[in-house]
Design an enzyme around this catalytic site. Structure first.
Site, PDB file in Angstrom:
ATOM      1  CG  HIS A  63      49.491   7.319  44.527  1.00  0.00           C
ATOM      2  ND1 HIS A  63      50.187   8.492  44.329  1.00  0.00           N
ATOM      3  CD2 HIS A  63      50.362   6.459  45.094  1.00  0.00           C
ATOM      4  CE1 HIS A  63      51.420   8.338  44.762  1.00  0.00           C
ATOM      5  NE2 HIS A  63      51.556   7.113  45.227  1.00  0.00           N
ATOM      6  CG  PHE A 115      46.826   7.211  34.984  1.00  0.00           C
ATOM      7  CD1 PHE A 115      47.453   6.407  34.050  1.00  0.00           C
ATOM      8  CD2 PHE A 115      47.125   8.567  35.005  1.00  0.00           C
ATOM      9  CE1 PHE A 115      48.371   6.936  33.138  1.00  0.00           C
ATOM     10  CE2 PHE A 115      48.037   9.111  34.104  1.00  0.00           C
ATOM     11  CZ  PHE A 115      48.660   8.284  33.172  1.00  0.00           C
ATOM     12  CB  ILE A 116      50.353   6.367  39.657  1.00  0.00           C
ATOM     13  CG1 ILE A 116      49.297   5.845  40.641  1.00  0.00           C
ATOM     14  CG2 ILE A 116      51.434   7.164  40.393  1.00  0.00           C
ATOM     15  CD1 ILE A 116      49.797   4.782  41.585  1.00  0.00           C
ATOM     16  CB  ALA A 118      56.015  11.952  38.410  1.00  0.00           C
ATOM     17  CB  VAL A 119      51.327  15.701  37.551  1.00  0.00           C
ATOM     18  CG1 VAL A 119      50.381  14.527  37.440  1.00  0.00           C
ATOM     19  CG2 VAL A 119      51.335  16.273  38.955  1.00  0.00           C
TER      20      VAL A 119
END
Length: 165
Positions: A63, A115-116, A118-119
């Site tokens: 990511h 940093f992941i 779900a936006v």
């Protein structure tokens, strides 16, 4: 649907990790023509969850940083570009960009992966608040949280590709 077609269609649902779709197909978790969001998501998540910790770490590391160098260089996958733009991360002020860059660096140094989150449906302020909160987690907590977010991102991507029932 043949294996190559399945992998071509769903291999990017987990960022740069086609092995998830390959294994789901090979393990006979998803076959037939009735491919729904729930069915494909369950199959892909099942593979992700039994993957080794090193493989899951590889998925996390695939990511991009939020509002990071790939975004600036225009090198995000189309899904990531749309997701970040939808949250306004392509329109940060210089101060906001500096804060995201600082947090991205600190987070990656601490946890070993970006940093992941779900936006979809979040504002940049929401994302920044989550970033500032989660950076204080333990690595174990954050690994689990990031894996959960990857699964959520996969669901959101599948919702744009398939019928829900």
């Amino acid at each position: 649907m043949q294996r190559a077609e399945f992998v071509d269609r769903f291999g990017g649902v987990f960022e740069h990790s086609p092995f998830i779709a390959e294994r789901a197909y090979d393990d006979d978790l998803v076959r037939g023509e009735n491919l729904t969001v729930d069915r494909v998501h369950a199959a892909l998540v099942a593979v992700f969850r039994v993957a080794s910790e090193e493989e899951r770490l590889g998925v996390l590391r695939a990511h991009p940083d939020l509002a990071g160098r790939l975004a600036i260089a225009g090198e995000l996958t189309e899904d990531s570009r749309k997701e970040q733009a939808g949250a306004g991360l392509d329109r940060l002020s210089p101060e906001e960009h500096a804060r995201f860059t600082e947090l991205n660096t600190s987070y990656t140094q601490k946890f070993g992966f970006p940093f992941i989150i779900a936006v979809k449906g979040l504002t940049r302020e929401d994302i920044l608040a989550a970033f500032e909160k989660r950076i204080h987690n333990s690595r174990t907590q954050e690994f689990a949280t990031a894996c959960g977010q990857v699964e959520r991102i996969a669901l959101l991507r599948l919702e744009s590709m398939l019928p829900s029932a």
